[in-house]
Design a protein around this motif. Structure first.
Motif, short mmCIF file in Angstrom:
data_model
loop_
_atom_site.label_atom_id
_atom_site.label_comp_id
_atom_site.label_asym_id
_atom_site.label_seq_id
_atom_site.Cartn_x
_atom_site.Cartn_y
_atom_site.Cartn_z
N CYS A 36 19.41 96.27 25.76
CA CYS A 36 20.17 97.28 26.10
C CYS A 36 21.09 97.04 27.27
O CYS A 36 20.88 96.43 28.22
CB CYS A 36 19.01 98.30 26.49
N CYS A 69 19.56 99.42 30.64
CA CYS A 69 18.42 99.00 31.44
C CYS A 69 17.92 97.54 30.96
O CYS A 69 17.01 97.00 31.63
CB CYS A 69 17.45 100.04 31.24
N CYS A 87 18.16 103.08 22.68
CA CYS A 87 17.23 102.30 23.67
C CYS A 87 15.96 103.48 24.12
O CYS A 87 16.18 104.34 24.65
CB CYS A 87 17.88 101.84 24.65
N SER A 111 13.76 102.75 25.91
CA SER A 111 13.36 102.76 27.40
C SER A 111 14.64 103.88 28.27
O SER A 111 13.97 104.33 28.93
CB SER A 111 13.63 101.35 28.02
N CYS A 112 15.70 103.56 28.18
CA CYS A 112 16.74 104.47 28.78
C CYS A 112 17.28 105.50 28.03
O CYS A 112 18.05 106.20 28.56
CB CYS A 112 17.51 103.59 29.57
#
Ligand code: JHZ
Ligand code: ZN
Length: 413
Positions: free
Chosen positions: A11, A14, A54, A56-57
């Motif tokens: 990403c 992040c 993404c 995660s973020c």
């Protein structure tokens, strides 16, 4: 060619390694790489255009990374000053900042991607010190001619330090329609943190990924746009650099739906910022599932528009297009629409006239061609400026001409 799972890059925000692709627009040429008459015999370089989320973020991003010099120095003909709507928006923004921040001759304002000086020139009557940053040579030159000093470089931590050393910290940093264009995102945001004074304000504008998905604005995906932002993704990004997303404004009519994020080093999160962050979570913008059926919807939009154009053409209609916009290049190339359907594209930007749309090689002419040729239909590629364009083209419409707006669903106006 589609990338294999497991080979996706990390990403851009992040650094997480679990990106999930949800859309592939195939290979397209660079959206702003307009073709000259001499280049017509050559095949335009094209690159994969795949979009991923993404987990995660939550940042939505493309997977391909065309070198920034190739995008913004060698092939960049976008000048901000050709839209009256945008000029008005820029002046209102500058005036609001002067009033709310009490800017005067002791203040220092920096704009990243200052283009032809369309925004910063509004501060000079107030005596405010301004500095533009833009790596595009012709735009930087136009800005200087408009009285806006401009550093012709890409922005990042290194340039931020040099600007701060020479001019001092910035009271205001403005970054409009540029954060999507930055491959090294953390260097860019880190640079803003480096340059901003402790109680300074950063405003960042960018189209909202929620509107992109909800309204099927797939044509705003092109290689210049590395990232597609939600408030959630911006919040995570700026916190990584010791800053806070303190406030959000929404401009539904600008570029298909634009957000302006107010960012600072002190945490002062407004009720509106909290509201939009909560709205994104409730709508699911922060989850992969939100994007999962986007590819099918894009495919459907493509079929509908192709059917309409084919039908009109079969009836013997002459069709032109309005706006040699970057998004117009994605639209025409993804649809595979060239000179068999469109006779020409018109655009006010004199730098674009006389050239040809990338890939499909439709010629670009001055806007006056609409009255000279009186095509039966005009496909509005710059649909984000539909109202402005319709207002200008009353004469063409009075003579029987009709416009087609392709987004969110094809509509004859
Ligand atoms: P326009 C731009 O994208 C540039 P583009 C950029 N890549 C970005 O991020 C987004 O905006 C947000 C012309 N025109 O601005 C001017 C007329 O001819 O929608 C332009 O060539 N007459 C930084 O390139 C084009 O249309 C008019 O009256 O997709 C519009 O391009 C008006 C209003 C515009 O988008
Ligand atoms: Zn991420």
């Amino acid at each position: 060619m589609a990338r294999q799972r497991g080979l996706l890059p990390p990403c851009r925000s992040c650094g997480g390694g679990e990106l999930r692709r949800f859309l592939s627009l195939g290979r397209t040429p660079l959206a702003d790489a307009l073709v000259t008459g001499e280049q017509l015999g050559q095949i335009d370089p094209s690159f994969p255009l795949d979009v991923a989320f993404c987990p995660s973020c939550t940042l939505v991003q493309i997977l391909e990374e065309v070198p920034a010099e190739q995008l913004f120095v060698d092939n960049y003909l976008y000048f901000s000053s050709f839209s009256d709507h945008l000029l008005k928006h820029a002046k209102e923004h500058a005036d609001a900042l002067v009033a709310s921040r009490g800017l005067d001759s002791s203040s220092f304002v920096v704009e990243l991607a200052s283009n032809d000086g369309y925004l910063l020139r509004n501060f000079t009557p107030h005596g405010v010190r301004v500095l533009g940053v833009d790596p595009a040579p012709d735009q930087a030159q136009a800005a200087r001619e408009a009285g806006v000093p401009t550093v012709e470089e890409f922005f990042g931590v290194d340039l931020a330090r040099r600007i701060r050393a020479e001019h001092g910290a910035a009271d205001v940093i403005i970054a409009n329609n540029v954060m999507a264009h930055v491959p090294a995102l953390n260097d860019f945001v880190g640079g803003m943190a480096e340059l901003l004074s402790d109680d300074g304000l950063i405003t960042v504008e960018n189209p909202w990924v929620k509107d992109l998905v909800d309204h099927g604005e797939f044509d705003t995906i092109y290689h210049e746009h590395f990232c597609y932002y939600s408030c959630t993704a911006v919040d995570a990004l700026v916190r990584r650099h010791g800053m806070y997303l303190n406030h959000v404004e929404y401009f539904p009519d600008l570029h298909g739906g634009t957000l302006r994020w107010h960012i600072g080093k002190r945490e002062q999160v407004s009720a509106e910022a909290r509201r939009i962050l909560a709205l994104e979570r409730a709508a699911g913008v922060t989850e992969f599932e939100y994007y999962a059926d986007f590819a099918d919807r894009v495919d459907e939009a493509r079929s509908k528009l192709l059917m309409l154009l084919d039908k009109l053409k079969a009836q013997g209609a002459m069709i032109a297009a309005y706006g040699a916009a970057a998004k117009g290049s994605t639209m025409l190339n993804y649809l595979g629409v060239g000179t068999e359907i469109l006779d020409f594209v018109v655009d006010r930007n004199t730098w674009k006239q006389g050239k040809y749309m990338p890939g499909v090689h439709v010629p670009i002419r001055p806007v006056e061609a609409l009255l000279e040729e009186q095509p039966d239909y005009v496909l509005i590629l710059a649909w984000n400026f539909t109202d402005e364009i319709l207002a200008q083209q009353e004469e063409y419409r009075r003579a029987g001409g009709r416009f087609i707006r392709p987004v969110p669903i094809p509509e004859i106006l």
